[in-house]
Design an enzyme around this catalytic site. Structure first.
Site, mmCIF file in Angstrom:
data_model
loop_
_atom_site.group_PDB
_atom_site.id
_atom_site.type_symbol
_atom_site.label_atom_id
_atom_site.label_comp_id
_atom_site.label_asym_id
_atom_site.label_seq_id
_atom_site.Cartn_x
_atom_site.Cartn_y
_atom_site.Cartn_z
ATOM 1 N N LYS A 194 0.835 -1.210 0.000
ATOM 2 C CA LYS A 194 0.000 0.000 0.000
ATOM 3 C C LYS A 194 0.863 1.250 0.000
ATOM 4 O O LYS A 194 0.462 2.291 -0.535
ATOM 5 C CB LYS A 194 -0.975 -0.023 1.170
ATOM 6 C CG LYS A 194 -0.341 -0.074 2.563
ATOM 7 C CD LYS A 194 -0.180 1.288 3.191
ATOM 8 C CE LYS A 194 0.533 1.188 4.530
ATOM 9 N NZ LYS A 194 0.644 2.484 5.220
ATOM 10 N N THR A 251 -4.015 5.466 3.208
ATOM 11 C CA THR A 251 -2.662 5.886 2.859
ATOM 12 C C THR A 251 -2.623 6.618 1.527
ATOM 13 O O THR A 251 -1.838 7.544 1.344
ATOM 14 C CB THR A 251 -1.733 4.658 2.818
ATOM 15 O OG1 THR A 251 -1.868 3.924 4.038
ATOM 16 C CG2 THR A 251 -0.280 5.064 2.665
#
Length: 335
Positions: A194, A251
């Site tokens: 991620k 994120t």
């Protein structure tokens, strides 16, 4: 009511300090090891870590120390909160101090450059500990929001379900809700990848692209992350959960994300060195992990086009604009 745990957190950056606060708020006695004695003194004397969490008051049950032996003495849980690429070196120094039966918890998200090992594998190897003693905490966990008491959920993963439940209990608060999972591979691969996708999303923002572009990168990034995880033996359902999609969205979308912000600087035309200088010492894990994840994917026969272009932007002088054009110009296929 369960008795409090004695817990050590090794690493006093923003996430390490925040997780130590969560543990103390949950009723545990927490020793936070920090590298600089002046930071330990500030925390103990003023209840603040102004360098990493300005404005956030820390609980009395959290005490800081510059002595790792003092921090881990008699600890039942030892939390490792250092950057992924420096975990091995730090842990080698701490290994003789670790209590034999302690649960060793990784907050680091990455794949080691030299070995392509996940952080749990590095911990088990360097600490000479059974994998059943190793756990991972991962989820949509932006440190500043959690430190401020904003509600979030996370995943506590461990092969030993009893240890996972004990850690879950130790970090449960009114604002921090942990779920257990035994799929260490999936949780760690999701957490490492991620950061790379967030770099790509940041570059897109820096180039002036909007929400359609971001959504496309997040969705296709999730697809390539899942392909790698499944190839390594992960449960595909883990990538639809908090440590997968949940962490990915947070994120990629938040300006609080170091990786997203770092990518945005690259997209605006800054060099890698300029973006690193602007980060003021804060680590953007994806800058290094994009290379190890790319190599791990190649060894596993998995195609990861977003990860590939992020690596080439960071390390092979590919510019973000041509990188975007390259992704859009790939062969058309079924989703």
């Amino acid at each position: 009511m369960a008795r409090p745990e004695r817990i050590a957190v090794l690493g006093g950056g923003s996430w390490g300090t925040t997780f130590a606060k969560v543990l103390a708020d949950a009723g545990n006695d927490v020793a936070l090891w920090v590298r600089r004695p002046e930071v330990a003194a500030e925390i103990n004397d003023t209840r603040f870590n102004s360098g990493y969490l300005p404005g956030i008051e820390l609980p009395e049950r959290l005490r800081a120390t510059g002595d790792a032996a003092e921090a881990v003495h008699a600890a039942e849980i030892v939390v490792l909160a250092v950057p992924s690429q420096s975990l091995r070196e730090n842990l080698a120094g701490w290994q003789p101090l670790l209590p034999d039966e302690a649960t060793l918890v990784s907050l680091s998200k990455g794949v080691e450059l030299s070995t392509l090992k996940r952080m749990s594998q590095v911990i088990a190897e360097v600490a000479d500990a059974p994998m059943e003693h190793v756990a991972v905490v991962s989820g949509p966990n932006l440190a500043k929001e959690i430190a401020a008491g904003q509600p979030t959920a996370t995943v506590v993963a461990c092969p030993d379900e009893e240890r996972a439940v004990a850690l879950q209990r130790a970090c449960s608060t009114s604002y921090f809700r942990p779920y257990t999972n035994t799929d260490m591979v999936g949780i760690e691969i999701a957490g490492a990848c991620k950061n790379v996708i967030a770099l790509a999303c940041g570059m897109a923002v820096g180039l002036g692209f909007g929400h359609n572009t971001m959504s496309s990168l997040i969705t296709r990034g999730l697809a390539e992350t899942t392909r790698l995880g499944v190839a390594l033996g992960a449960d595909p359902m883990s990538f639809a959960g908090l440590a997968g999609l949940g962490d990915l969205v947070a994120t990629c979308m938040s300006p609080l994300s170091r990786n997203r912000t770092f990518g945005e600087r690259l997209g605006r035309g800054e060099t890698l060195a300029q973006a690193q200088e602007a980060a003021h010492g804060q680590v953007s894990e994806g800058v290094k992990s994009c290379s190890s994840i790319r190599e791990l994917a190649a060894r596993s026969g998995v195609e990861m086009p977003i990860t590939d272009v992020v690596h080439r932007v960071c390390h092979e002088d590919l510019q973000p604009g041509p990188a975007a054009a390259e992704l859009l110009g790939r062969e058309r296929k079924s989703e």
